[in-house]
Design an enzyme around this catalytic site. Structure first.
Site, PDB file in Angstrom:
ATOM      1  N   ARG A 123       0.807  -1.222   0.000  1.00 24.18           N
ATOM      2  CA  ARG A 123       0.000   0.000   0.000  1.00 24.18           C
ATOM      3  C   ARG A 123       0.840   1.271   0.000  1.00 24.18           C
ATOM      4  O   ARG A 123       0.576   2.197  -0.761  1.00 24.18           O
ATOM      5  CB  ARG A 123      -0.948   0.022   1.216  1.00 24.18           C
ATOM      6  N   ARG A 140      11.460   3.613   2.943  1.00 21.39           N
ATOM      7  CA  ARG A 140      11.127   2.757   4.100  1.00 21.39           C
ATOM      8  C   ARG A 140      12.366   1.950   4.414  1.00 21.39           C
ATOM      9  O   ARG A 140      13.054   1.473   3.509  1.00 21.39           O
ATOM     10  CB  ARG A 140       9.972   1.831   3.739  1.00 21.39           C
TER      11      ARG A 140
END
Ligand code: NCD
Length: 310
Positions: free
Chosen positions: A58, A107
């Site tokens: 996502r 990330r």
């Protein structure tokens, strides 16, 4: 108006944004949803880089979708086929990406990785998750979902359920909630997955009161929002500790029969803490939450790249 706080800024933690900044973001996302034909090409001729050193569905894809909708081109670093595999350092990797792009969404499994990247990068860094620490855009979209489905964030009763120890989504959500005035916040987890002291202390300093519970049942029917979290298997320092708590909480359709009109949120992916039979209930809000990731991340990219508040 109102976007000066956002323009050119790194997005490392939701703690760095005021309630007014969040409202600017939400109003901009509302406008993008309401008038899809009038979405500005704020990022035309810009390049957004994504660099995910941990799995993501996502966050990575909704940021890419958001960037494309604003007219950007997107490049993606795949750590498993890049020079990261040859041992290139994070700071060298970020130095390269900032010379190829206008904004980096990243990330990383290490806490503080996004902060380090922001120190070596001249272009804005957006933290898509660093270890157990921060996941600011997730917390923003969580608050936005509540605001849309319940009409407000203030005055509601919340249960944050599951791995409150290692889930960065739980910590970031509480940091975001601390900007508002919830009526009550319950932290529901088995003993071994209690919120870390460092997070408890900072939310306490911000004036957010919480109460710890072992199970959800005593507050079902009293809460407006149930925020479920996956057990973060990959973050346990000791696999035996994981074995002790795995499968220790789960919500099902029958459990939720006493939940009234509470909405159930989950950042996803779910493993077995959230049964599939919950999907049919009107309480299930997690698919809508995931969908709203696109307008919220569009608003975020638009404001950081100097677009005005809408
Ligand atoms: C979360 C994450 O990566 O922290 N996923 C997401 O971004 N939607 C939650 C999780 O992995 O449990």
């Amino acid at each position: 108006m109102g976007s000066i706080a956002w323009s050119g800024k790194d997005v490392l933690s939701i703690l760095d944004f005021s309630r007014e900044d969040l409202e600017t973001l939400f109003e901009t996302a509302d406008d993008f949803l309401k008038r899809p034909g009038s979405v500005p090409k704020t990022l035309a001729d810009r390049i957004v880089a994504t660099a995910f050193f941990e799995p993501s569905t996502r966050t990575r894809l909704s940021f890419s979708t958001a960037a494309l909708k604003l007219g950007a081109k997107v490049i993606d670093l795949s750590p498993d086929v890049s020079s990261v595999l040859k041992g290139e350092s994070l700071s060298d990797t970020i130095r390269m990406l900032q010379s190829y792009s206008d904004l980096i969404v990243m990330r990383h499994p290490s806490e503080g990785a996004a902060l380090l990247a922001s120190e070596v990068s001249d272009v804005p860094i957006v933290n898509g998750g660093d270890g157990s620490q921060h996941h600011p855009s997730q917390a923003m979209l969580d608050l936005y979902t509540i605001r849309r489905l319940k009409g407000r964030v203030d005055g509601l009763r919340y249960a944050v359920v599951g791995d409150t120890r290692y889930a960065r989504t739980a910590a970031s959500f509480l940091y975001g909630l601390a900007k508002y005035k919830p009526a009550s916040v319950y932290l529901v987890s088995p003993e071994g997955l209690r919120m870390r002291d460092e997070v408890k202390n900072s939310i306490r300093k911000l004036g957010l009161r919480t109460e710890e519970l072992d199970t959800l049942e005593p507050v079902l029917g009293k809460v407006d929002v149930i925020y479920m979290n996956r057990i973060q298997k990959e973050r346990f320092p000791d696999p035996n500790e994981y074995e002790k708590v795995k499968g220790s909480y789960r919500i099902t359709k029958s459990l939720l029969s006493g939940a009234g009109d509470a909405i159930v949120l989950h950042p996803l992916p779910r493993i077995n803490e959230l049964a599939y039979d919950v999907d049919d209930l009107p309480n299930a809000a997690y698919m809508e939450q995931a969908r709203l990731g696109v307008p919220v991340r569009m608003a975020l990219l638009h404001l950081v790249m100097g677009g005005g508040a809408r």
